[in-house]
Design an enzyme around this catalytic site. Sequence first.
Site, PDB file in Angstrom:
ATOM      1  N   LYS A   8      -4.559   5.551  14.681  1.00 18.69           N
ATOM      2  CA  LYS A   8      -4.526   5.027  13.367  1.00 18.69           C
ATOM      3  C   LYS A   8      -6.182   4.757  12.934  1.00 18.69           C
ATOM      4  O   LYS A   8      -6.781   5.708  13.483  1.00 18.69           O
ATOM      5  CB  LYS A   8      -3.967   3.550  13.485  1.00 18.69           C
ATOM      6  CG  LYS A   8      -2.411   3.422  13.841  1.00 18.69           C
ATOM      7  CD  LYS A   8      -1.663   4.253  12.679  1.00 18.69           C
ATOM      8  CE  LYS A   8      -0.204   3.963  13.161  1.00 18.69           C
ATOM      9  NZ  LYS A   8       0.447   4.821  12.020  1.00 18.69           N
TER      10      LYS A   8
ATOM     11  N   LYS B 117       0.857  -1.196  -0.013  1.00 17.69           N
ATOM     12  CA  LYS B 117       0.084   0.121  -0.145  1.00 17.69           C
ATOM     13  C   LYS B 117       0.887   1.212  -0.059  1.00 17.69           C
ATOM     14  O   LYS B 117       0.665   2.101  -0.694  1.00 17.69           O
ATOM     15  CB  LYS B 117      -0.783   0.010   1.260  1.00 17.69           C
ATOM     16  CG  LYS B 117      -1.833   1.126   1.486  1.00 17.69           C
ATOM     17  CD  LYS B 117      -3.198   0.681   1.968  1.00 17.69           C
ATOM     18  CE  LYS B 117      -2.948   0.502   3.497  1.00 17.69           C
ATOM     19  NZ  LYS B 117      -2.720   1.917   4.191  1.00 17.69           N
TER      20      LYS B 117
ATOM     21  N   ASP C 148       2.070  -1.125  11.737  1.00 22.65           N
ATOM     22  CA  ASP C 148       0.769  -1.753  11.160  1.00 22.65           C
ATOM     23  C   ASP C 148       0.352  -3.166  11.574  1.00 22.65           C
ATOM     24  O   ASP C 148      -0.607  -3.568  11.360  1.00 22.65           O
ATOM     25  CB  ASP C 148       0.575  -1.536   9.671  1.00 22.65           C
ATOM     26  CG  ASP C 148       0.359   0.140   9.494  1.00 22.65           C
ATOM     27  OD1 ASP C 148       0.296   0.765  10.227  1.00 22.65           O
ATOM     28  OD2 ASP C 148       0.923   0.435   8.247  1.00 22.65           O
TER      29      ASP C 148
ATOM     30  N   ARG D 263      -6.402   1.392  18.025  1.00 24.70           N
ATOM     31  CA  ARG D 263      -6.169   0.038  17.715  1.00 24.70           C
ATOM     32  C   ARG D 263      -5.824  -0.611  19.199  1.00 24.70           C
ATOM     33  O   ARG D 263      -6.043  -1.731  19.399  1.00 24.70           O
ATOM     34  CB  ARG D 263      -4.861  -0.232  17.158  1.00 24.70           C
ATOM     35  CG  ARG D 263      -5.596   0.251  15.467  1.00 24.70           C
ATOM     36  CD  ARG D 263      -4.028  -0.214  14.372  1.00 24.70           C
ATOM     37  NE  ARG D 263      -5.132   0.035  13.100  1.00 24.70           N
ATOM     38  CZ  ARG D 263      -4.395   0.150  11.933  1.00 24.70           C
ATOM     39  NH1 ARG D 263      -3.133   0.316  12.139  1.00 24.70           N
ATOM     40  NH2 ARG D 263      -5.065   0.111  11.013  1.00 24.70           N
TER      41      ARG D 263
END
Length: 451
Positions: A355, A29, A328, A359
């Site tokens: 994020k 990404k 991530d 999270r």
Amino acid sequence: MQEKAYENNMRTFHAGGALTGIIRVPGDKSISHRALMLSALAIGESKIRGLLEGEDVLSTAAALRAMGADIKRHDDGTWIVHGVGTGGLTQPDQALDMGNSGTSARLLMGLLASHDITVSMTGDASLSSRPMARVTDPLGRMGGEFTTSPGSTLPLMLRGMTPAVPIEYRLPVASAQVKSAILLAGLNTPGITRVIEPVPTRDHSERMLKGFGANIDVRSDADGVRTISLHGPAELQPRDITVPGDPSSAAFFMVAALIVPGSDLIIENVGINATRAGLIGLLQDMGGHIELQNERDVGGEPVADLHVRHSALKAVAVDPAIAPSMIDEFPVFFVAAAMAEGQTVTSGLEELRVKESDRLAMMAKGLQEIGVELQENEDGLVIEGRSGKPFISRGESPIHAALDHRIAMSFAIAGLASKSGVTIDDISPIATSFPNFETLIEQTMTEEVQG
Ligand code: S3P
């Protein structure tokens, strides 16, 4: 087949036996966003193979098109971009909708801060709650003017400045997005734009800027502090780019194969850039069988095939310094830690709270709902491992994914190692980064799972 529990986007993921076979995950990404942005600024035709065709990257493509870049997808999956030249983007007719994508928003804010145009930016509920001051502050020093919503959030209005003023900026938070936003602003800024990063973050921007012919210099001192200097204005040459598989997407299948008994899976063509590969080493330290095969270079990025086999994981101490190289991957790492033997203590992870969702909070809540004992601290989770004992859903209500693709995928993986399935309230955000996630799960599972 996984049970399609409801007509809507709720889904239950069940154990379906070992994960086996050979798979490839979609393109990276971060690299995909950058490939489109730099191609859009080069003069001439660039070709991109392996681009991630997820919603986040498509938001970047749509925004660049709206500002004059010619971006087309060929039937064979190659993307062809005719760029407009540095500083050549033009004012869009409408607001740029960044959807769920923080990378699109922050990197484009950088790019546009040194263009003589005015742009409005919007995003979904998740993106509109994320902090933007981290980019508007340095970009403001370069001359960009920002009118943000309360709390320095989207929607916002940006008025770029030409010529912008070069700055030297020491990153107050380890963020590749902030670093990249400043460097992209520096492309159309005369003089030397300099970013100092005390803690190294993903370096795809630096690698790709060099590849497109920008005059960029990167130095590391003895303490690992990196200084990146970009000489502007830069003239970018078009390039052919091949995007490697995304290690952040591969992470879900790595963890799945490690925690589901009997699994033996090869994930081909995964980016193993050291600034992204923290999870691999950490899982290996926990006793995870992950073998790197066929290491090679793809388009200026190191790549390998990962051979992953089911392993009895053991908790290890997690050094907070590793965080940027697996930022991530923490949601799915927490799932692995919950299946390990022993207590896993994580700290220094306050960035996870800003994020696509908070999270730490979402993983803590969801893991508790599937039987995991843990403690949520301000900057990390302390997880009591289950030594391989399957997860058990406690509550009636589904896990809340909070518009966060990585929360949804992490609990899908937990479902594969559960007694009676894990239900997620909304899996639609998965399309932002991993459109064929469900298909790949079905492909790798050895048993048919009926609802
Ligand atoms: C990204 C950098 C990271 C990461 C995000 C993508 C990038 O964010 O979480 O998914 O492409 O530069 P931060 O740099 O803000 O940590």
